[in-house]
Design a protein around this motif. Sequence first.
Motif, PDB file in Angstrom:
ATOM      1  N   GLU A 149      -3.335  34.161  91.022  1.00  0.00           N
ATOM      2  CA  GLU A 149      -4.199  35.236  90.529  1.00  0.00           C
ATOM      3  C   GLU A 149      -4.994  34.784  89.299  1.00  0.00           C
ATOM      4  OE1 GLU A 149      -1.691  39.165  91.715  1.00  0.00           O
ATOM      5  OE2 GLU A 149      -0.909  37.976  90.057  1.00  0.00           O
ATOM      6  N   GLN A 199      -8.097  36.445  87.004  1.00  0.00           N
ATOM      7  CA  GLN A 199      -8.365  37.811  87.445  1.00  0.00           C
ATOM      8  C   GLN A 199      -7.974  38.805  86.353  1.00  0.00           C
ATOM      9  OE1 GLN A 199      -6.840  38.876  91.332  1.00  0.00           O
ATOM     10  NE2 GLN A 199      -6.886  36.735  91.977  1.00  0.00           N
ATOM     11  N   LEU A 213      -6.229  42.218  86.125  1.00  0.00           N
ATOM     12  CA  LEU A 213      -5.384  43.049  86.966  1.00  0.00           C
ATOM     13  C   LEU A 213      -5.237  44.446  86.364  1.00  0.00           C
ATOM     14  CD1 LEU A 213      -2.549  40.457  87.710  1.00  0.00           C
ATOM     15  CD2 LEU A 213      -4.609  40.917  89.042  1.00  0.00           C
ATOM     16  N   PRO A 221      -3.549  35.196  85.338  1.00  0.00           N
ATOM     17  CA  PRO A 221      -4.250  36.479  85.283  1.00  0.00           C
ATOM     18  C   PRO A 221      -4.112  37.134  83.912  1.00  0.00           C
ATOM     19  CG  PRO A 221      -2.124  36.794  86.310  1.00  0.00           C
ATOM     20  CD  PRO A 221      -2.272  35.306  86.048  1.00  0.00           C
ATOM     21  N   TYR A 253      -3.883  41.177  82.376  1.00  0.00           N
ATOM     22  CA  TYR A 253      -3.820  42.605  82.658  1.00  0.00           C
ATOM     23  C   TYR A 253      -4.836  43.309  81.774  1.00  0.00           C
ATOM     24  CZ  TYR A 253       0.108  42.072  85.729  1.00  0.00           C
ATOM     25  OH  TYR A 253       0.889  41.719  86.794  1.00  0.00           O
TER      26      TYR A 253
END
Length: 191
Positions: A55, A58, A60, A134, A136
């Motif tokens: 991931e 990215q 998230l 990733p 958040y």
Amino acid sequence: MRRRIKLALALSAALALTVIAVGCGSSSSGGGSTHPDYKKALAGAPAPLAKLYSEANQLLPGGKDALEKRVAALGYPAVVNVWASWCGPCRYEFPAFQNVAAKWGKRVGFIGVNSEDSESNAAEFLAEAPVPYPSYYDPDHQFAASLKTEGLPDTAFYNARGELVYKKLGQYAHPEEELEEDIRYYLMKGA
């Protein structure tokens, strides 16, 4: 005399604009930097870490709750960096997180938390300075507030059981060296 004062004011203003530009997004402060070959560096990572790195780069959803659940389920020590695209010190540290994640990513999970930022600005910054993990998206600063922090950047260190063992508040003066030192001390002692 007035001419000297005007010249001094003009030079001061030019210097101030230069400092602001460097601190707010020029490529010398993290964006546009070269980064390691993450695919090569992280090849063969254990399955939970490989899934995390699948991931890469990215943003998230889920904020604080999703992040804490991920860290608890990871089964590996984790470094969680709280950052924002507008934050000059965050940009200064980003190359260190790129390099250290490539170096330690087979033994330690790396996760970002994009805080107090717009999703589009965060995505644009990540396109300039990609990381192998990733982040958040936490626009309301809930995760950082749970750490009782007062500003950005901040870095939290979790053991393999998902327990917070250390939090580094503020910017690293020598990011790569100090980040690795904290990983060795807080996450790898006894390992």
